[in-house]
Design a protein around this motif. Structure first.
Motif, PDB file in Angstrom:
ATOM      1  N   GLU A 268      -0.463  -1.140  -8.568  1.00 33.55           N
ATOM      2  CA  GLU A 268       0.928  -1.435  -8.206  1.00 33.55           C
ATOM      3  C   GLU A 268       1.115  -1.290  -6.701  1.00 33.55           C
ATOM      4  N   GLY A 269       1.824  -2.233  -6.075  1.00 36.11           N
ATOM      5  CA  GLY A 269       2.085  -2.193  -4.644  1.00 36.11           C
ATOM      6  C   GLY A 269       1.154  -3.111  -3.891  1.00 36.11           C
ATOM      7  N   THR A 270       1.639  -4.296  -3.536  1.00 36.59           N
ATOM      8  CA  THR A 270       0.746  -5.309  -2.978  1.00 36.59           C
ATOM      9  C   THR A 270       0.255  -4.978  -1.580  1.00 36.59           C
ATOM     10  N   SER A 271       0.994  -4.187  -0.814  1.00 34.58           N
ATOM     11  CA  SER A 271       0.537  -3.891   0.549  1.00 34.58           C
ATOM     12  C   SER A 271      -0.201  -2.569   0.640  1.00 34.58           C
ATOM     13  N   GLY A 272      -0.313  -1.841  -0.479  1.00 34.76           N
ATOM     14  CA  GLY A 272      -1.131  -0.636  -0.460  1.00 34.76           C
ATOM     15  C   GLY A 272      -0.407   0.578  -1.006  1.00 34.76           C
ATOM     16  N   ILE A 273      -0.999   1.748  -0.720  1.00 37.17           N
ATOM     17  CA  ILE A 273      -0.539   3.023  -1.259  1.00 37.17           C
ATOM     18  C   ILE A 273      -0.307   3.997  -0.111  1.00 37.17           C
ATOM     19  N   ILE A 274       0.782   4.749  -0.210  1.00 45.11           N
ATOM     20  CA  ILE A 274       1.024   5.884   0.678  1.00 45.11           C
ATOM     21  C   ILE A 274       1.017   7.132  -0.193  1.00 45.11           C
ATOM     22  N   ASN A 275       0.042   8.003   0.026  1.00 46.92           N
ATOM     23  CA  ASN A 275      -0.122   9.209  -0.786  1.00 46.92           C
ATOM     24  C   ASN A 275       0.304  10.423   0.025  1.00 46.92           C
TER      25      ASN A 275
END
Length: 824
Positions: free
Chosen positions: A225-232
């Motif tokens: 999920e999230g086409t531009s990436g992940i922020i963790n």
């Protein structure tokens, strides 16, 4: 059929896991020894209370148990197996003391060490090297790690304010984040969705966060999920044995206040943490827009125009309280159970006043309208996570499982009053009552199996259920009776359910200097939307595959190149699907589209990483192709509002979006007292779509740059100056205009480094604005939006039983792979 297979797999895992745990429990040993003693100050003979005492194995220095001395300096370590040990005692202001040759046997299970002397250390501030601290931003091939503890903004700001200085990231006026021009970003907390994930980033205090991971091209192990990436967001976790913590308070102009208390306790097989956060945020603001409406005759020739000028002012006050608790219990050295919880509640109050001026084609006044809105929102959020971790004799072999439950409940009351002109006329009054509930349950497990020193196999599954239940009731004032009457045409009860079942596998290996990883994730998604007011239902089910490929070339330890490919998805959010018409601004109505499809993206990256000592650069070129991208779409209404033109906004699937560009990030220590890090990125976005008889397209080159400069002026005084610039960015009907600002912050350690005083000024030159240009069939709008962003913050943090110099060294060790000596 796939759904039933996954359910069977879940059942099999749940029934066999407890048996595997029991089967691998070690047999109890008969010897349970005791080590005790007293810590005293060597000169005064005074007891040293609240010091940390740990027992290490003499064979491999692994930690066996630990405790904190009481007020009289006494400590007792219990339940110790037979063997040889070393005792380590540490306390703020004292050098670490080691006591070797401690033997526990069946014949002598108790050892009394008597009085152990500690000599106070003479503090030599000049020996504290700035170069021992971690970089603010660590560049890695597959992600960027932002060490929030090194950012002075984190002393008093929110996560959104910290992210404004991060490479690849932009934050809008409402705290929503985007990466490389796309707002389809997934926010995780410690690798999982939680109650904090559902908040906007300007609602999360930055002092809760240890680091932020920016992952632009995740592997198949991650939720796609999230086409531009992940922020963790990685929360702070204290590994030091004994009792420690911190307390902070911050006050800012315009009634902005933060307080935070964090407490940690590690003893024997238990690791406990708890905390409380209070946050009051006030943000006055204003907005202006100018809209030109075009009218065409039957031959599609321009017939006439009219103009709408809109001026608004608003203010809001958000007050929230958050309680946190976490516990880890180490069943054995290889089996760990964990539990954590967050309970958050708060109240948001605000008002928004809008003045409309309507003019004819000759710019002569036709009429005016004033609309006033006030609202109150009560919020509650609960997040509970249960976890299990098992390690094995083989290095790197690991099994983890998590069960996550989170819920958010918002109850809102909004009142709208509208007056035509300035004459004394009856005021139109409307009211909405909104009950908004969001619930999510996630079960997941991951297993890593090393095949050899360079190869490994990963497998896992994830099952999630999410429900949104939003009941919006709309009322109009009957001026004759003075009663509020229910409006069935605008009221709406919308329920949205989403089930996602997924399994994934990864395989990685290495051939000479080339490492590679290939993986695939399979997902079955089932959604049900129920527009209960109008009895409209929409069910969808679709199966998707998400392959990933990573190839890395190591020229040497300081010189690496990586290619990566991934396929990702952005499922429509519930607010994008809900057809409820938001008429808080009747001349700019918004509503969702229940027929939206998910958007899919294919992403390719080529990254290069190079180190020169403490200096580094990270260069990346990327290409992203999105199909059926979801975009806001504005169009003029087919009817007049009080005889005047208006626009409405909904969400549509844009047929095609291609973006490509390059990024360059760097860390550079100019001198021992001066560090620079920054980034610059440029990308071109090309949008194309067809809506009805209208073909729309937009393409534009955009870029942004960020720079952080940190100075150590003299002992324990750090100054940080940061700034960013974002060029205009396109959407399908216009563009977001440029934005730029600068922040200044400083901090000074006091009270022998037990305390820190910080001063910060956000948006130093008061330049931050959120402006946009929008156009389409029949209209053109230029809008300006501002919130009070130049705010002065003064804060104080006090560390409880924490040696700051040791903490710096531990941070450095963790940045290089962690320090396992203090793990139970």
């Amino acid at each position: 059929m796939k759904i039933y297979f996954l359910r069977i797999l879940l059942f099999a895992f749940a029934t066999t896991l407890p048996l595997s745990i029991l089967a691998q429990q070690p047999l109890p040993t008969t010897t349970r020894g005791i080590v005790k003693g007293t810590l005293i100050e060597v000169d005064t003979k005074a007891p040293v209370g609240f010091a940390n005492v740990v027992l290490l194995s003499a064979r491999d220095s692994s930690l066996v148990t630990g405790a904190t001395t009481d007020i009289d300096g006494l400590f007792i370590l219990e339940r110790i197996p037979a063997g040889r040990f070393i005792l380590r005692a540490s306390m703020v202001g004292y050098p670490t003391r080691y006591v070797p040759n401690i033997n526990i046997t069946a014949q002598k299970p108790e050892v009394n060490l008597g009085a152990i002397s500690l000599k106070a250390a003479s503090t030599k501030l000049e020996e504290v090297e700035v170069v021992a601290e971690r970089q603010l931003v660590d560049f890695e091939l597959d992600k960027r790690v932002v060490n929030v503890s090194q950012d002075i903004n984190a002393q008093s700001g929110s996560v959104a304010e910290v992210m404004q200085n991060l490479p690849s990231v932009t934050v809008d006026i409402d705290g929503n984040v985007s990466m490389r021009g796309s707002s389809n970003v997934t926010i995780l907390v410690d690798g999982k969705r939680s109650a904090l994930s559902n908040l906007t980033l300007d609602q999360i205090p930055a002092n809760l966060i240890e680091s932020i991971e920016l992952i632009t091209n995740p592997s198949s192990k991650y939720n796609p999920e999230g086409t531009s990436g992940i922020i963790n967001l990685v929360l702070k976790k204290e590994k030091k044995p004994g009792f420690n913590g911190s307390a902070s308070v911050t006050a800012g102009t315009y009634d902005n206040y933060n307080t935070s208390l964090n407490l940690n306790y590690r003893y024997n097989k238990w690791s406990l943490n708890t905390g409380y956060d209070f946050r009051q945020r006030s943000r006055p603001g204003e907005s202006n827009s100018f809209t030109t409406d075009y009218y065409y005759n039957d031959f599609e020739q321009l017939d006439s125009t009219s103009y709408r000028l809109q001026n608004g002012n608003r203010d809001s006050k958000d007050i929230s309280h958050s309680f946190r608790f976490g516990a880890d219990y180490y069943l054995t050295p290889k089996h760990t159970l964990s539990a954590s919880g967050i309970y958050r509640f708060g109240k948001d109050t605000g008002y928004n006043n809008i003045f409309y001026r309507f003019e004819d084609e000759n710019r002569q006044l036709v009429s005016t309208t004033t609309r006033n809105t006030d609202e109150v929102e009560d919020e509650k959020a609960i997040d509970v996570t249960l976890g299990y971790r098992q390690t094995f004799d083989k290095k790197g072999q690991e099994l983890t499982a998590d069960l996550v439950y989170n819920t958010n409940i918002d109850d809102e009351i909004a009142n709208f009053r509208q007056t035509q002109g300035t004459q004394s006329t009856l005021t139109e009054m409307q009211q909405t009552l909104v009950d908004d509930g969001n619930r999510e349950i996630v079960a997941k497990a991951d297993y890593v199996h090393p095949i050899s020193e360079d190869s490994r196999f990963e497998v896992g599954f994830r099952s999630s259920f999410e429900r949104l239940d939003e009941d919006s009731r709309f009322f109009d004032l009957n001026n004759e009776t003075g009663q509020m009457e229910y409006n069935t045409a605008q009221s709406n009860h919308f329920v949205f359910d989403q089930h996602v079942y997924s399994v994934y596998t990864n395989y990685s290996n290495k051939y000479k200097s080339i490492s590679y990883q290939v993986g695939v994730r399979a997902e079955q998604t089932v959604t049900k939307s129920d527009q209960r007011t109008q009895e409209l239902k929409n069910d969808k089910s679709y199966f998707s595959l998400f392959p990933t490929v990573f190839v890395t070339k190591d020229f040497n330890p300081d010189n690496k190149l990586q290619f990566s490919y991934s396929r990702r998805i952005n499922r429509p959010r519930s607010r994008f699907l809900n057809p409820f018409r938001d008429v808080s601004d009747p001349f700019s109505v918004q509503y969702g589209n229940p027929n939206l499809k998910p958007e899919f993206v294919n992403s390719l990256e080529l990254g290069y990483l190079k180190y020169w000592g403490e200096a580094s650069i990270n260069a990346t070129v990327f290409y992203r192709h999105t199909l059926d991208e979801i975009e806001r779409f504005r169009l003029p209404t087919t009817f007049l509002v009080d005889g005047k033109p208006a626009t409405e906004t909904t969400f549509l699937n844009i047929s095609d979006n291609k973006a490509y560009g390059a990024e360059l990030g760097f860390n550079y220590p100019v001198a021992k007292w001066w560090r620079l890090n920054g980034s610059i990125s440029g990308f071109r976005t090309q949008l194309n779509t067809g809506q009805g008889d209208t073909e729309l397209s937009n393409a534009q080159l955009s870029w942004n740059s960020k720079l952080n400069s940190t100075f150590t002026v003299w002992e324990d005084l750090n100054i940080q100056l940061s700034g960013f610039y974002r060029a205009p960015m396109p959407d399908i009907q216009g563009r977001m205009e440029q934005m730029y600002s600068a922040d200044l912050a400083m901090k000074k350690d006091v009270l022998k480094k037990k305390g820190t005083v910080s001063l910060r000024v956000s948006d130093l030159f008061n330049t931050r604005q959120f402006n946009f240009l929008s156009y389409g069939p029949g209209f053109r709008t230029e809008a300006e939006n501002r919130r009070q962003s130049r705010i002065f913050y003064l804060g104080f943090t006090y560390r409880i039983n924490s040696d700051d110099s040791n903490r710096r060294n531990r941070d450095q060790n963790n940045g290089n792979g962690g320090d396992d000596d203090e793990d139970f």
